[in-house]
Write a protein that holds these residues in place. Structure first.
Motif, PDB file in Angstrom:
ATOM      1  N   GLN A 262       5.441  -2.589  -8.243  1.00  0.00           N
ATOM      2  CA  GLN A 262       5.195  -3.993  -7.911  1.00  0.00           C
ATOM      3  C   GLN A 262       6.126  -4.474  -6.814  1.00  0.00           C
ATOM      4  O   GLN A 262       5.719  -5.239  -5.930  1.00  0.00           O
ATOM      5  CB  GLN A 262       5.383  -4.845  -9.175  1.00  0.00           C
ATOM      6  CG  GLN A 262       4.334  -4.589 -10.242  1.00  0.00           C
ATOM      7  CD  GLN A 262       2.933  -4.941  -9.770  1.00  0.00           C
ATOM      8  OE1 GLN A 262       2.714  -5.868  -8.944  1.00  0.00           O
ATOM      9  NE2 GLN A 262       1.938  -4.195 -10.241  1.00  0.00           N
TER      10      GLN A 262
ATOM     11  N   SER B 245      15.983  -8.855 -19.661  1.00  0.00           N
ATOM     12  CA  SER B 245      16.590  -7.595 -19.225  1.00  0.00           C
ATOM     13  C   SER B 245      18.072  -7.554 -19.568  1.00  0.00           C
ATOM     14  O   SER B 245      18.605  -6.507 -19.983  1.00  0.00           O
ATOM     15  CB  SER B 245      16.395  -7.421 -17.702  1.00  0.00           C
ATOM     16  OG  SER B 245      15.032  -7.452 -17.352  1.00  0.00           O
TER      17      SER B 245
ATOM     18  N   THR C 277       7.789  -1.554 -12.304  1.00  0.00           N
ATOM     19  CA  THR C 277       8.581  -2.514 -11.538  1.00  0.00           C
ATOM     20  C   THR C 277       8.736  -2.052 -10.093  1.00  0.00           C
ATOM     21  O   THR C 277       8.595  -2.842  -9.136  1.00  0.00           O
ATOM     22  CB  THR C 277       9.961  -2.682 -12.168  1.00  0.00           C
ATOM     23  OG1 THR C 277       9.803  -3.089 -13.515  1.00  0.00           O
ATOM     24  CG2 THR C 277      10.780  -3.720 -11.425  1.00  0.00           C
TER      25      THR C 277
ATOM     26  N   ILE D  72       5.655  -9.349 -14.248  1.00  0.00           N
ATOM     27  CA  ILE D  72       5.968  -8.895 -12.891  1.00  0.00           C
ATOM     28  C   ILE D  72       4.714  -8.970 -12.017  1.00  0.00           C
ATOM     29  O   ILE D  72       4.748  -9.421 -10.855  1.00  0.00           O
ATOM     30  CB  ILE D  72       6.526  -7.467 -12.932  1.00  0.00           C
ATOM     31  CG1 ILE D  72       7.929  -7.486 -13.534  1.00  0.00           C
ATOM     32  CG2 ILE D  72       6.562  -6.843 -11.540  1.00  0.00           C
ATOM     33  CD1 ILE D  72       8.529  -6.120 -13.739  1.00  0.00           C
TER      34      ILE D  72
ATOM     35  N   VAL E  28      15.457  -5.907 -14.217  1.00  0.00           N
ATOM     36  CA  VAL E  28      14.408  -5.314 -15.031  1.00  0.00           C
ATOM     37  C   VAL E  28      14.512  -3.798 -14.976  1.00  0.00           C
ATOM     38  O   VAL E  28      14.287  -3.101 -15.982  1.00  0.00           O
ATOM     39  CB  VAL E  28      13.017  -5.791 -14.560  1.00  0.00           C
ATOM     40  CG1 VAL E  28      11.910  -5.020 -15.277  1.00  0.00           C
ATOM     41  CG2 VAL E  28      12.858  -7.282 -14.781  1.00  0.00           C
ATOM     42  N   MET E  29      14.880  -3.274 -13.809  1.00  0.00           N
ATOM     43  CA  MET E  29      15.006  -1.831 -13.640  1.00  0.00           C
ATOM     44  C   MET E  29      16.095  -1.249 -14.543  1.00  0.00           C
ATOM     45  O   MET E  29      16.112  -0.045 -14.814  1.00  0.00           O
ATOM     46  CB  MET E  29      15.325  -1.495 -12.177  1.00  0.00           C
ATOM     47  CG  MET E  29      14.164  -1.672 -11.228  1.00  0.00           C
ATOM     48  SD  MET E  29      12.910  -0.407 -11.493  1.00  0.00           S
ATOM     49  CE  MET E  29      13.751   1.013 -10.851  1.00  0.00           C
TER      50      MET E  29
ATOM     51  N   ASN F  65       5.574  -6.065 -17.689  1.00  0.00           N
ATOM     52  CA  ASN F  65       4.681  -5.648 -16.597  1.00  0.00           C
ATOM     53  C   ASN F  65       3.733  -6.769 -16.192  1.00  0.00           C
ATOM     54  O   ASN F  65       3.491  -7.026 -14.999  1.00  0.00           O
ATOM     55  CB  ASN F  65       3.882  -4.413 -17.010  1.00  0.00           C
ATOM     56  CG  ASN F  65       4.752  -3.174 -17.079  1.00  0.00           C
ATOM     57  OD1 ASN F  65       5.859  -3.157 -16.533  1.00  0.00           O
ATOM     58  ND2 ASN F  65       4.266  -2.118 -17.738  1.00  0.00           N
TER      59      ASN F  65
ATOM     60  N   PHE G 224      14.036  -8.005 -10.249  1.00  0.00           N
ATOM     61  CA  PHE G 224      13.505  -6.666 -10.495  1.00  0.00           C
ATOM     62  C   PHE G 224      14.621  -5.664 -10.688  1.00  0.00           C
ATOM     63  O   PHE G 224      14.478  -4.691 -11.440  1.00  0.00           O
ATOM     64  CB  PHE G 224      12.600  -6.247  -9.334  1.00  0.00           C
ATOM     65  CG  PHE G 224      11.261  -6.961  -9.324  1.00  0.00           C
ATOM     66  CD1 PHE G 224      11.013  -8.044 -10.174  1.00  0.00           C
ATOM     67  CD2 PHE G 224      10.243  -6.556  -8.460  1.00  0.00           C
ATOM     68  CE1 PHE G 224       9.788  -8.686 -10.148  1.00  0.00           C
ATOM     69  CE2 PHE G 224       9.024  -7.198  -8.450  1.00  0.00           C
ATOM     70  CZ  PHE G 224       8.800  -8.265  -9.304  1.00  0.00           C
TER      71      PHE G 224
ATOM     72  N   LYS H 104      10.295   0.979 -15.489  1.00  0.00           N
ATOM     73  CA  LYS H 104      10.909   1.245 -14.198  1.00  0.00           C
ATOM     74  C   LYS H 104       9.840   1.531 -13.142  1.00  0.00           C
ATOM     75  O   LYS H 104       9.874   1.006 -12.016  1.00  0.00           O
ATOM     76  CB  LYS H 104      11.865   2.432 -14.310  1.00  0.00           C
ATOM     77  CG  LYS H 104      13.129   2.181 -15.108  1.00  0.00           C
ATOM     78  CD  LYS H 104      13.969   3.454 -15.205  1.00  0.00           C
ATOM     79  CE  LYS H 104      15.207   3.264 -16.064  1.00  0.00           C
ATOM     80  NZ  LYS H 104      16.181   2.388 -15.419  1.00  0.00           N
TER      81      LYS H 104
END
Length: 1022
Positions: free
Chosen positions: A880, A802, A877, A828, A865-866, A825, A862, A874
């Motif tokens: 999850q 990320s 994530t 995650i 990652v966002m 994905n 996360f 997005k």
């Protein structure tokens, strides 16, 4: 009767013996030369032997004295014949015959004198024996016989001959008083044949006794005697010669009576008889003899007196001129040069008075000889510090000759020429120029050995050296623009230059082929210092008129280079055509250079034209006109560039294909390859274009890193890693790239493979060690089958991916976007699934702490990652993370955790759910994907350059969004570019980037096409 007969026979024998010698001439006349002598000797010897036999047979004959004298005569005659007998015999042998005969003669005479001392023939015997002794070099015996003869026979008829011999003997012994006693006896008899000879010998005896007055008196007496005997002029001449010597010695020895004027009077008295023209020449003869003696003994004062007398009294006498020149030579030989012109002036006056061609010729010859000697002396000493001292009299004599003799006189002209040549040889160029110039005066009559053309060339050469000394002659002419100011020059120097021009450009000089180098130098001078335009005009004419000469090439080069400096392309082209029309330049390099300049000028004119049709017409003419391979290549290049510039790529490609058939040099090959690459690219033939680029890189040894990067990029889009591999293995090339391009593509290739052979530990380390723009790729490789990775590694890899995704190349982001979404994905999901088992919650407080720490790690991971700017990631994530918080609340309730402690987590779960719903709403708005056929619609085809449509279609079919993005970048950026990018994202990446694609379409500028897409997608623009 018998007695009478006997007497008769006896008498006949005697007569025969006495007459036998007379037969010798008859005998000698009948045989050849050598035979004559041998026969004469043989006959003479026979006569001698017969006479000797007769004397032996008649011992008491009363005529024995006469026979003995006769016998001696026979021996004398034999000696004479033997003296002549040298042919075929050695000199020694011949001399022996001679001396033997004389010895025999003297022996016979001695016998006669002994037997008959009182005989009437005894006087003859003494005289003849004295002569024999003289020939035998027995001088004492000869003198004794002569003295006996003188004492005993004072009236002997041949006594004067004996006296002359006695005088000779005495003079040879330096007994001059004794000699005079003998000579004075002869003097008493004026009828003697030895009279004048005795006077001459007496004069010499007095001379040797230093009695010069008597010596001169006797010579005077002798000359007066000879004057009455015209047949004896040679003897008279000898007497005059001695007279000059005697009077000279009288002067030299300071005799009281001796004066130069008296000497001249005496010479005149004895030899300048007005009544007898035969005597006059001897006056000049004796004067010259006298003058030469004075010169030889350096009696210069007496010489000057003699000249003064002669000039005053005998100015019509040729010898007066000779004496004057003798004095001139005297001072010349003594290097008394300061006096020479004065002396020559006096001599010249005498010459004019005489007005005799022969005298003038000698006068000129003498001066010429002096000049020759001075010229030689100057040349021998041309490096001496005393050169100027030698040069001065040479100049003075030359100028004297010019001023006193007509310039129509060949001697004068040749003297001036010699002066000019010598001055030139010793680097006295101003002096040389002066004399060459004088020779070219209109009144000068040149001899056949000199031509005006030759003199003009020498004059030009001399002034050239002067100009060189003034630093006006340049070894290398500095080429400047036509209108640049000329160099300044002093007025005196400018005058010299302008005068030189009149000589150089004289029609006679111009016709002389040897003058061409000077003509060239003159134009160069005019170029720098006088008038550049006139110089350039003259140089052009000169070059074209003398095209076979080296100088013509230099002249043409000056004009062409000046035009180049002045950027006169039209003039260069026109002149080049004139030059090339001449076929006798004899220098291929020059012709080639001229062709190049013509082609270059043609190119400049072509490039300066704004009319495309004119440009193509000119290139066509160029190809037709220039036959040289290099020129043809340049013309074809111009033509090809023109076609390409006009975007007539088919014609350009055809021209380039023709060019490729030529034997191209490296630079030209590079140009052609690049142009072919450009044409192929403009035509959309990117594969061909990249092949040409790679060819270019190969021949340039990969010097152009930017082009190599472009080639790698195209091959990557084409997924042609086989072509990329050699370039990526080239360490030198890779070192030139920025951003670790080779490593980036190698890593991307590894990522594109189904699996990697690299160990996980190596891959994980690369996410730390690799450059920032490659970390994301290594992270993606590591996340393949992420569920198998340690839990903490998954978190770390997600964070690194990320963090570094935006550092990745934009086209690689597009290519690996779907892979990145799927692996993120999946990772995650695996993290969420594993979280409860890794940190399960029990009533134990420590387990809750572990779950909280895990939750904190997940939040941080996360959150990073966002930050990946893709809606699908997005949303996944958030979903999850919501699941993680939901499971946390369930686990906390399960162990009886109070609600107030659970409430914050429920609130966080709610917030996440709301955010997810918002994202879902956005996704719902764009749920209908645009099909792939949309990218192939006619409206899209209108927006994509025609040349790239085939490549676009292929990329759509092969689902290469990165390549499509690249093709979009090749078109000019406009209001349609965002729509095209949005369509690529929504069409090929589906859910992965549909939201982002729709967002691009939504935010694109309003156009009819955008409205059409909006209607198709159900109001996306709303």
């Amino acid at each position: 009767m018998s007695s009478l007969k006997q007497k008769t026979l006896y008498a006949l024998e005697v007569i025969f013996l006495l007459l036998s010698a007379f037969s010798l001439s008859a005998v000698a006349g009948t045989v050849p030369s050598k035979g004559k002598e041998l026969a004469a000797i043989h006959t003479q010897e026979q006569s001698i032997q017969k006479l000797r036999k007769f004397l032996k047979d008649h011992p008491n004959d009363p005529r024995e004295p006469d026979f003995l004298v006769r016998l001696a005569d026979l021996y004398f005659e034999k000696s004479g014949i033997s003296f002549q007998y040298t042919e075929g015999e050695s000199v020694k042998t011949s001399k022996k015959y001679y001396t033997d005969a004389l010895t025999q003669a003297s022996s016979v005479l001695s016998e006669m004198i002994r037997k008959y001392p009182s005989h009437v023939s005894t006087a003859d015997a003494y005289f003849k024996r004295g002569k024999a002794y003289k020939e035998l070099k027995q001088i004492a015996s000869s003198r004794a016989d002569y003295l006996k003869l003188l004492a005993t026979y004072p009236t002997y008829y041949r006594l004067d001959s004996a006296l002359m011999d006695l005088a000779d003997y005495a003079q040879e012994d330096n007994h001059h008083e004794e000699a005079l006693r003998y000579l004075l006896q002869i003097e008493k008899n004026e009828a003697s044949q030895y009279y004048t000879m005795a006077l001459h010998k007496a004069a010499w005896s007095y001379f040797n006794m230093s009695n010069f007055a008597y010596a001169i008196r006797y010579l005077k007496k002798e000359t007066l005697t000879y004057q009455d005997r015209k047949s004896e002029l040679p003897y008279l001449e000898s007497a005059y010669q001695d007279l000059a010597l005697f009077y000279f010695e009288a002067l030299n020895k300071k005799a009281g009576f001796a004066e130069v004027s008296d000497a001249v009077s005496l010479f005149q008295e004895l030899s300048h008889d007005q009544a007898d023209t035969q005597k006059r020449p001897f006056f000049g003869l004796v004067i010259m003899r006298f003058a030469k003696l004075l010169k030889a003994y350096q009696l210069s004062n007496e010489l000057d007196q003699l000249k003064a007398i002669l000039m005053k009294q005998y100015d019509q006498l040729p010898e007066t001129m000779e004496v004057a020149m003798l004095i001139y030579e005297y001072h010349f030989d003594r290097h008394e040069y300061a006096k020479l012109t004065t002396l020559l002036g006096e001599a010249d006056q005498i010459r004019k008075n005489l007005n005799q061609p022969a005298i003038s010729s000698k006068y000129e010859q003498a001066i010429s000889q002096s000049l020759s000697q001075l010229h030689e002396l100057v040349m021998k000493n041309k490096k001496s510090t005393e050169l100027d001292q030698l040069l001065q009299p040479l100049v003075q004599l030359t100028d004297f000759l010019r001023d006193h003799l007509s310039t129509k006189n060949s001697t004068t002209v040749l003297a001036l020429y010699a002066m000019a040549e010598t001055s030139f040889s010793i680097n006295r160029f101003p002096t040389a120029t002066k004399y060459y110039s004088e020779l070219l005066a209109p009144e000068v009559v040149l001899p056949a050995s000199l031509s005006k053309s030759t003199l003009l060339l020498r004059l030009v050469s001399s002034r050239y050296q002067e100009l060189k000394a003034m630093n006006l002659i340049q070894d290398q002419l500095k080429i400047v623009k036509r209108d640049q100011a000329i160099n300044e020059v002093k007025s005196t120097e400018k005058a010299a230059v302008l005068e030189w021009f009149t000589w150089v450009f004289d029609p006679i000089t111009v016709q002389n082929l040897d003058s061409v180098s000077f003509q060239l130098e003159a134009y160069k001078l005019k170029y720098s210092f006088i008038n550049r335009n006139e110089a350039l005009t003259g140089l052009e004419q000169f070059a074209l008129q003398n095209s076979s000469l080296d100088e013509a090439r230099v002249a043409a080069a000056i004009v062409l280079d000046t035009m180049t400096a002045s950027q006169e392309w039209k003039n260069i082209y026109d002149l080049s055509q004139k030059i090339l029309a001449k076929k006798n330049w004899k220098d291929g390099k020059f012709t080639e250079k001229t062709q190049d300049m013509a082609a270059d000028a043609h190119l400049k004119l072509t490039l300066a034209s704004t009319d495309s049709a004119e440009v193509l017409s000119r290139t066509k003419d160029c190809i037709k006109q220039f036959k040289n391979a290099k020129i043809l290549l340049q013309c074809k290049l111009i033509q090809a560039k023109t076609w390409v510039g006009l975007k007539q790529y088919s014609e350009g490609e055809h021209a380039l294909v023709e060019l490729s058939k030529s034997a191209l040099q490296d630079d030209d090959l590079k140009t052609v390859v690049l142009m072919k690459a450009e044409v192929h690219q403009k035509q959309g033939k990117l594969t061909l274009a990249v092949q040409e680029m790679e060819h270019y890189l190969e021949i340039t040894k990969y010097q152009d890193a930017e082009m190599a990067k472009h080639v790698l990029q195209i091959y990557w889009f084409q997924r042609n890693f086989k072509k990329m591999q050699p370039m990526l293995s080239n360490t030198n090339l890779c070192a030139k790239f920025e951003n670790n391009l080779c490593e980036q593509y190698l890593t991307a290739y590894a990522l594109s493979q189904p699996s990697t052979s690299k160990a996980y530990s190596h891959v994980f380390k690369q996410t730390v060690k690799a450059p920032k723009n490659i970390v994301a790729l290594w992270a993606l490789i590591a996340l393949d089958q992420s569920q198998k990775l340690p839990f903490q590694d998954r978190l770390v890899l997600l964070q690194r991916l990320s963090t570094h995704w935006e550092n990745l190349d934009a086209f690689l982001q597009i290519q690996f976007l779907d892979m990145m979404k799927n692996r993120v994905n999946a990772t995650i999901e695996s993290v969420v699934k594993s979280s409860t088992s890794i940190a399960p919650i029990t009533a134990d407080e420590s387990s809750i702490e572990r779950r909280m720490r895990l939750l904190q790690d997940l939040d941080q991971t996360f959150a990073k990652v966002m930050k990946l700017n893709w809606m699908e990631i997005k949303f996944s994530t958030l979903t999850q993370l919501q699941t993680v918080y939901q499971q946390l609340t369930v686990d906390l309730k399960r162990i009886g955790t109070p609600d107030n402690l659970i409430q914050p987590f429920i609130k966080k779960q709610t917030q996440l759910a709301e955010a997810a719903q918002q994202l879902m709403a956005m996704k719902t708005q764009s749920k209908d994907n645009v099909s792939q056929t949309t990218l192939m619609d006619s409206i899209v085809k209108e927006k994509i350059p025609t040349a790239y449509w085939d490549e676009w279609s292929s990329a759509v079919k092969q689902q290469k969004p990165d390549y499509l993005y690249y093709l979009i970048s090749l078109r000019t950026e406009d209001e349609y570019s965002p729509l095209l990018r949005g369509l690529v994202l929504t069409s090929l990446l589906g859910e992965t980037a549909s939201t982002e694609g729709y967002e691009m379409i939504k935010t694109a500028p309003e156009t009819a096409w955008k409205q059409a897409i909006a209607q198709q997608q159900g109001g996306v623009s709303k």
